[in-house]
Scaffold this active site. Structure first.
Site, short mmCIF file in Angstrom:
data_model
loop_
_atom_site.label_atom_id
_atom_site.label_comp_id
_atom_site.label_asym_id
_atom_site.label_seq_id
_atom_site.Cartn_x
_atom_site.Cartn_y
_atom_site.Cartn_z
N HIS A 11 1.77 -0.10 -0.14
CA HIS A 11 1.23 0.54 1.06
C HIS A 11 2.36 1.24 1.80
O HIS A 11 3.47 0.71 1.91
CB HIS A 11 0.57 -0.51 1.97
CG HIS A 11 -0.05 0.07 3.20
ND1 HIS A 11 -1.09 0.97 3.15
CD2 HIS A 11 0.24 -0.13 4.52
CE1 HIS A 11 -1.43 1.30 4.39
NE2 HIS A 11 -0.63 0.65 5.23
N CYS A 22 -2.66 6.41 2.10
CA CYS A 22 -1.61 6.03 3.04
C CYS A 22 -0.34 6.82 2.79
O CYS A 22 0.44 7.07 3.71
CB CYS A 22 -1.33 4.53 2.97
SG CYS A 22 -0.85 3.94 1.32
#
Length: 913
Positions: free
Chosen positions: A642, A153
């Site tokens: 994330h 990510c």
């Protein structure tokens, strides 16, 4: 998908098809069963008007195709084509775009056909508005997700943020012919392919960035495996590699330009102030001898207003910039990289820096990048201002654990600005290097590079050392309550703080996290601001970064004049603003025993970020305000989390959340409340839009002209995307003699476009630069030099191989010479054609060690190679240098009957050359 469009042999059976016809058919019904849409299919066979239903109903479209042998059909909802004979999807976009092509290239109709296969000038004309309205009916481009390859990510968020930087994306879309490299792993090719897929009209819902991920792992082993990495580190590594693969040497063409312009005195008077103060002449009065013209030069100093910016839009069917013109998006001129310079300030001269403002100057081309991640040249003196307390320059070295989300910022205490005066600057020459230093530039340096002027003053003798450093991003500390109070009292006491929200961004980490976050926001909204403390703004972080630091105690300044540690003060200001400003907020701290993340919300403006308070008086940038393009956010802790990105789409102006393969439209308030980690800002200029429209009007006049002018395609891309494109830089496709370099001639059509005379004259009068080019020819001088260079390389490498072969065949050489492998690798790269610059004199200083008697011996553990005496003599006769380090071998005579075998003695001696 891109390969299939040329493989279907049945496209010739398609009749005349327009988008209006397809839209009209989409509102009808199936001609067999009468069912309505969506997902009706229209037959594309010549003179066949059939419309049938799809597989969701009776699939009459397939029955019709099989019965009539009509192979091609189009979905009237998605406008995708299917070939029943090939059993695959094909593409009709070339036929649909055919009516648009004639209107976008007027020069083919009004100018004589070129003798050289050059592409027509990409200038928009008045009737392109129709093509734009048709484009608007399609789905917005750029809204393509990226598949997570396993904790990737950090890469996806960074790529989405870069993809939504129009100057960079437009370059890879419109100047694809310039993306050439022979360096592995050819990351620029992978990035170009990725950008093309993301911004394609028939974009997929998401792409898989496998090729780019593999390439970045080859460049930096840190990104191998599936551990979470820092998105900022990835950005730096990616842009470093893109620069290395796309960089080109800056051609020194001062004499050439002066010769071409000597007969146009009136024009010279108009553009007398076209050259902006460079960092060389800003710091020196006599540095013009080794300077070449580059992208960074040129300001309209002859007029009362700042130099205006122009736009030549590219083809309407492809160009992002035409959308930007409709939305009045603003851009700026990314200036170029320069070397660090040292300035010495004498105590017995003037007490101000006003003299710096009066230095005449002309722009300096960018300098070579460093190979380090921060890409800032290391200064050779005490003027390097990165201390352990707070880096006063944008250079910061990451030392965090590779598996953590980010690297540790250094401690950044914000100090009160002390009162002091600066002395008049005088330049200390940086010291001539043995090898001529070549300057380089690339699209990366043009867009992202700015420069900072850092100064350190000794409070005892008032000596000031200055360093000009290039930055790609600014790593800003997040000030605490005490630091914020000092900043507001000392710096912003007369400037009202900009309002902002205090809430952190929504972190999608499960229902529990959502509930806790919702309660926290509610409590914050109901609690007086004095309880939680003042709002931290991005301007506060900038003020903390640029605040003056006192150098005392354990952090005293080593003054070269006093020859002692002294109390000092240091501060920095921006000397040149980049086109795209990348800001990195230091949210992660990694101590010896633990790591933590700073979750404080930092309020940042979506528009109108003004950097004027942080500019040096000598700053050459006219436009100082920025608008937000994209922001990368991190949800989680220092050990895991994330990454997502919020980006503004340049076509429709809406904000979108990019979460791996999921792309969602969001309101701008969601972006304002986000916990920003890396932010991309872009210069804004309304004047640029008006000037671009003026050039479009000139192009639409279609005045007949006898002369055609060639201009750099890369510079026209700056027109499309920069607010301050700077002077015309045709040197990007010319050599120093004014011709085309032989190695560029075979793809010269990718480097230039043709302009009509009225457009060229307008651009040349507004921006200067040049030179004017009406004829393209291969430079015969360069051809001779290339042949001579190839002959020299061949002779040197053949001679070395011959001498080294004889050396290897010698069983017991009496003497062996040592040579630095660092120099030898440079020489090897030169003779093999990997480097065009000769290595310079032999430098054995790294492998030499001076003994007490003054003799130089081989340093233990040194990186050296062994060559014969003949090889050393040959190389030394060509390049000179030294010192000479020889290892002699001799057999000692036996001293007594007990010495039966002789003793081998190895003596290393050195003779200074």
């Amino acid at each position: 998908m891109g390969d299939s469009r040329d493989l279907c042999p049945h496209l010739d059976s398609i009749g005349e098809v327009t988008k209006e016809d397809l839209l009209l058919k989409s509102m009808g019904t199936c001609q067999s069963c009468g069912v309505t849409g969506p997902n009706l299919w229209a037959c594309l066979q010549v003179a066949c008007p059939y419309v049938g239903c799809g597989e969701s109903f009776a699939d009459h479209s397939t029955i019709h195709a099989q019965a009539k042998k009509h192979n091609l059909t189009v979905n009237l909802t998605t406008f995708r084509l299917w070939c029943y004979a090939c059993e695959k999807e094909v593409f009709l976009e070339q036929r649909l775009a055919a009516p648009l092509l004639g209107s976008s290239k007027f020069s083919e109709q009004d100018s004589p056909p070129p003798s050289h296969p050059l592409k027509a000038v990409p200038i928009a004309v008045a009737d392109e508005g129709e093509s734009e309205s048709e484009d608007d009916d399609l789905k917005p481009r750029g809204l393509t997700g990226m598949k997570n390859l396993g904790n990737s990510c950090y890469m996806n968020a960074a790529l989405q943020a870069l993809s939504n930087c129009p100057p960079l994306t437009q370059f890879f879309l419109e100047c694809g012919g310039l993306v050439r490299t022979d360096k592995k792993p050819a990351l620029c090719k992978s990035y170009q392919k990725l950008v093309s897929e993301v911004w394609h009209k028939k974009r997929p819902s998401y792409v898989v960035p496998t090729s780019l991920s593999h390439g970045i792992k080859l460049v930096n082993p840190m990104f191998r495996g599936y551990a979470q990495q820092d998105t900022q580190e990835f950005l730096r590594c990616l842009m470093d590699q893109l620069h290395e693969e796309l960089k080109e040497p800056v051609v020194a063409t001062v004499a050439l330009t002066e010769a071409r312009d000597s007969d146009s005195s009136d024009t010279d008077e108009k553009r007398e102030g076209d050259r902006s103060p460079s960092e060389d002449e800003f710091l020196s009065c006599d540095s013009s001898s080794d300077r070449g013209e580059g992208d960074g030069q040129g300001r309209g100093g002859g007029s009362s207003q700042a130099e205006t910016e122009l736009l030549i839009p590219d083809e309407a069917s492809r160009a992002i910039s035409e959308k930007e013109r409709m939305k009045d998006r603003k851009f700026s001129w990314g200036q170029q990289r320069t070397n660090s310079e040292q300035v010495d300030e004498d105590a017995d001269v003037d007490t101000t820096m006003a003299a710096l403002d009066d230095q005449p100057a002309e722009a300096q081309p960018p300098s070579p990048r460093s190979s380090s991640p921060c890409r800032t040249p290391e200064p050779d003196n005490d003027a390097h201002l990165c201390s352990s307390s707070r880096p006063c320059s944008p250079v910061h070295h990451h030392e965090g654990h590779a598996k953590l989300s980010s690297s540790p910022p250094r401690a950044s205490p914000v100090r009160m600005a002390p009162s002091y005066v600066l002395k008049k600057a005088q330049v200390l020459s940086a010291g001539s290097r043995r090898r001529k230093e070549q300057r380089y530039r690339s699209v990366i340096s043009d867009i992202f590079d700015g420069s900072i002027l850092s100064l350190v003053q000794c409070l005892t003798c008032d000596r000031v050392s200055a360093t000009v450093e290039t930055f790609q991003d600014l790593s800003l500390p997040i000030p605490g309550k005490e630091d914020l109070a000092k900043l507001h009292s000392a710096i912003y006491q007369n400037v009202p703080a900009k309002p902002g929200t205090c809430g952190d961004s929504y972190a999608a980490q499960g229902w529990l996290a959502f509930i806790v976050e919702y309660i926290r926001r509610f409590v914050v909204s109901c609690t007086p601001s004095w309880f939680w403390g003042p709002v931290v703004t991005l301007e506060d972080c900038l003020a903390a970064f640029f605040a003056a630091d006192e150098l005392k105690g354990d952090n005293m300044y080593s003054c070269e004049r006093c020859k002692k540690l002294r109390n000092g003060v240091k501060y920095c200001k921006v000397l040149r603003l980049p086109e795209i400003l990348c800001i990195h907020l230091k949210r992660f701290r990694h101590e010896v025993m633990y790591s933590f993340k700073i979750n404080s919300h930092v309020s940042f403006p979506l528009e109108g970020l003004d950097l004027r308070p942080f500019l040096a008086k000598e700053c050459t940038s006219q436009i100082t305000t920025y608008d937000l393009l994209s922001v990368i956010c991190h949800h989680g802790t220092a050990g895991s989390g994330h990454y997502i990105a919020y980006c503004q789409n340049v076509i429709n102006g809406q904000w979108y959340e990019f979460d791996d393969q999921y792309v969602t439209e969001v309101h701008e308030t969601v972006v304002q409340n986000a916990e920003g980690y890396v932010l991309f800002y872009r210069k804004s200029s309304e004047e640029a839009v008006r000037e671009r429209q003026q050039v479009v009007s000139l192009a639409a006049m279609r005045e007949p002209s006898l002369l055609r002018f060639y201009v750099s395609r890369e510079w026209l891309n700056k027109f499309n995307t920069f607010a301050e494109p700077g002077p015309i830089t045709n040197q990007t496709f010319l050599c120093s003699h004014g011709g085309i370099p032989p190695h560029k001639y075979h793809y010269i059509d990718d480097l230039v476009v043709i302009l009509p005379q009225n457009v060229w004259e307008h651009l040349y009068n507004r921006f200067g630069g040049g030179p004017a080019v009406n004829h393209l020819y291969v430079c015969s001088i360069c051809q001779v030099e290339i042949e001579a260079l190839a002959k020299r390389r061949r002779i040197e490498i053949d001679t070395f191989i011959k001498l080294n072969k004889a050396f290897q065949a010698e069983e017991s050489p009496g003497i062996i010479y040592c040579i630095s492998m660092q120099w030898f690798r440079e020489w090897e790269a030169f003779v093999k054609g990997k480097d065009n610059e000769p290595p310079g004199p032999i430098d054995n200083s790294r492998i030499a060690q001076v003994k007490g008697s003054g003799h130089v011996q081989l340093k233990q553990g040194a990186d050296y190679g062994q060559i014969s005496e003949e090889t050393w003599t040959y190389l030394n006769s060509l390049y000179g240098g030294g010192p000479e380090i020889a290892i002699r071998q001799s057999v000692a005579q036996p001293l007594g009957p007990e010495s039966l075998h002789g003793e081998q003695k190895i003596e290393a001696e050195a003779r200074a050359v």
